[in-house]
Design a protein around this motif. Structure first.
Motif, short mmCIF file in Angstrom:
data_model
loop_
_atom_site.label_atom_id
_atom_site.label_comp_id
_atom_site.label_asym_id
_atom_site.label_seq_id
_atom_site.Cartn_x
_atom_site.Cartn_y
_atom_site.Cartn_z
N GLU A 160 0.82 -1.20 0.00
CA GLU A 160 0.00 0.00 0.00
C GLU A 160 0.86 1.26 0.00
OE1 GLU A 160 -4.05 -1.31 2.42
OE2 GLU A 160 -2.46 -0.24 3.47
N ASP A 161 0.43 2.25 -0.78
CA ASP A 161 1.01 3.59 -0.67
C ASP A 161 0.23 4.32 0.42
OD1 ASP A 161 1.82 6.22 -0.88
OD2 ASP A 161 1.75 6.27 -3.05
N PRO A 162 0.90 4.81 1.46
CA PRO A 162 0.17 5.41 2.57
C PRO A 162 -0.38 6.80 2.28
CG PRO A 162 2.52 5.56 2.98
CD PRO A 162 2.35 4.74 1.72
N GLN A 163 -0.04 7.38 1.13
CA GLN A 163 -0.40 8.78 0.87
C GLN A 163 -1.81 8.91 0.30
OE1 GLN A 163 1.49 11.27 1.90
NE2 GLN A 163 2.89 9.68 2.68
N PRO A 164 -2.69 9.66 0.95
CA PRO A 164 -4.01 9.94 0.37
C PRO A 164 -3.91 11.02 -0.70
CG PRO A 164 -3.79 11.07 2.46
CD PRO A 164 -2.53 10.26 2.28
N LEU A 165 -4.99 11.19 -1.43
CA LEU A 165 -5.05 12.24 -2.46
C LEU A 165 -5.09 13.61 -1.79
CD1 LEU A 165 -5.65 13.12 -5.47
CD2 LEU A 165 -8.07 13.01 -4.81
N SER A 166 -4.31 14.53 -2.32
CA SER A 166 -4.43 15.93 -1.90
C SER A 166 -5.32 16.65 -2.89
CB SER A 166 -3.06 16.61 -1.84
OG SER A 166 -2.52 16.76 -3.14
N VAL B 210 -3.25 9.33 -14.88
CA VAL B 210 -3.92 8.91 -13.65
C VAL B 210 -3.37 9.67 -12.45
CG1 VAL B 210 -4.36 6.98 -12.08
CG2 VAL B 210 -4.38 6.61 -14.55
N THR B 211 -4.29 10.26 -11.69
CA THR B 211 -3.97 10.75 -10.35
C THR B 211 -4.63 9.79 -9.37
OG1 THR B 211 -3.83 13.07 -11.00
CG2 THR B 211 -4.26 12.61 -8.68
N PRO B 212 -3.85 9.05 -8.58
CA PRO B 212 -4.44 8.06 -7.68
C PRO B 212 -5.28 8.72 -6.59
CG PRO B 212 -2.08 7.68 -7.96
CD PRO B 212 -2.38 9.04 -8.53
N ALA B 213 -6.45 8.13 -6.34
CA ALA B 213 -7.32 8.58 -5.25
C ALA B 213 -7.68 7.34 -4.43
CB ALA B 213 -8.57 9.26 -5.81
N PRO B 214 -6.72 6.85 -3.64
CA PRO B 214 -6.94 5.59 -2.92
C PRO B 214 -7.87 5.76 -1.72
CG PRO B 214 -4.81 6.51 -2.33
CD PRO B 214 -5.38 7.39 -3.41
N THR B 215 -8.47 4.66 -1.33
CA THR B 215 -9.31 4.62 -0.13
C THR B 215 -9.18 3.23 0.50
OG1 THR B 215 -11.55 5.09 0.72
CG2 THR B 215 -11.42 3.80 -1.31
N ALA C 261 -6.46 1.19 -1.58
CA ALA C 261 -5.04 1.55 -1.58
C ALA C 261 -4.17 0.37 -2.02
CB ALA C 261 -4.62 2.03 -0.19
N MET C 262 -4.52 -0.84 -1.60
CA MET C 262 -3.70 -1.99 -1.96
C MET C 262 -3.85 -2.37 -3.43
SD MET C 262 -3.37 -5.64 0.04
CE MET C 262 -3.42 -4.84 1.63
N HIS C 263 -5.00 -2.06 -3.99
CA HIS C 263 -5.28 -2.37 -5.40
C HIS C 263 -4.77 -1.27 -6.33
CE1 HIS C 263 -8.36 -2.69 -8.83
NE2 HIS C 263 -7.60 -3.75 -8.94
N MET C 264 -4.48 -0.10 -5.79
CA MET C 264 -4.18 1.06 -6.61
C MET C 264 -2.99 0.88 -7.56
SD MET C 264 -5.00 4.03 -7.67
CE MET C 264 -6.22 4.64 -6.50
N PRO C 265 -1.83 0.36 -7.11
CA PRO C 265 -0.70 0.26 -8.05
C PRO C 265 -1.04 -0.55 -9.29
CG PRO C 265 0.07 -0.02 -5.80
CD PRO C 265 -1.44 -0.03 -5.74
#
Length: 260
Positions: free
Chosen positions: A72-78, A210-215, A193-197
């Protein structure tokens, strides 16, 4: 039942995944080890105990949490990063077939987590929504259920519904075609978040920016406090589920790399 080649390949992939994912993954060496005990007792015991150890590793919060953090990338969308996007894409994650309170079927909890965050982003940014997710023959497409939830439960309008995809790669290919036709190239991509990459790689391969917007983070990316050691650090349903999700994503990423 659909007996077309794509449908058969889809079910073959599902059967293979069931065999190499928990809970079958750690059970297989246990079963094989027990079968070998009489003729090859040393090998049989090693396999059986190895399967038990693997099961513990995939259900203990400490080991599962470590594995999830690697994926997981720990960074949320800004919000600043969202300003260049032209649309929001929310990926499906499954359904509940028996939902009499909703008149038949509805989204599962994973899909609802994504839909909820997509709704928040749509309200914050004002961007149009695309929902992506198909279904097997005779099933209501996931995107139809997502569109219904967003419009009826969240009071938002969904501009596009991609209803043909069966997996992440098809989510990307089919959604990209719809978006290109609407002259959209840059999207906020909503998934776990785990599926995002894996999802981001698929959409970028399909030509999207793509700008990632994980949840829905499954690991705790903060500093461990050491509190509530018991029973929180014993195997439980949440850690077992996180272990399954982590192995699923790790194998999925490996399969994507091998197929490139």
């Amino acid at each position: 039942m659909d007996f077309s080649l794509p449908a058969l390949l889809f079910w073959l992939k599902k059967l293979l995944a069931a065999a190499i994912l928990p809970p079958l993954l750690p059970l297989l060496p246990v079963v094989v080890g027990l079968l070998l005990l009489r003729r090859h007792p040393r090998l049989g015991r090693a396999l059986a105990w190895g399967g038990i150890a693997l099961n513990l590793l995939l259900t203990l919060p400490a080991s599962v949490g470590w594995l999830a953090k690697q994926l997981e990338d720990p960074q949320p969308l800004s919000i600043e990063a969202a300003t260049a996007a032209q649309a929001i894409v929310v990926l499906g994650a499954g359904r509940r077939d028996y939902a009499p309170e909703y008149g038949g079927e509805t989204l599962n909890r994973l899909a609802l987590e994504r839909v909820r965050y997509g709704a928040r982003l749509a309200r914050t940014t004002g961007l149009p929504l695309l929902v992506s997710g198909g279904g097997l023959a005779g099933e209501t497409a996931e995107a139809v259920l997502m569109k219904s939830a967003l419009e009826e439960d969240f009071g938002l309008s969904v501009r596009w519904a991609e209803v043909g995809s069966r997996d992440t790669r098809e989510n990307a290919l089919f959604s990209a075609q719809i978006l290109r036709d609407a002259d959209v190239r840059h999207v906020l991509l909503v998934t776990h978040a785990m599926h995002m990459p894996r999802a981001q790689a698929a959409f970028e391969a399909a030509g999207m920016i793509v700008t990632p917007a994980p949840t829905g983070w499954l690991a705790d990316h903060g500093e461990p406090s050491g509190e509530h050691f018991l029973p929180g650090q014993l195997p439980n349903a949440n850690s077992a589920y996180t272990g399954w999700f982590a192995v699923h994503e790790a194998i999925g990423r490996l399969a994507y790399r091998l197929s490139q």
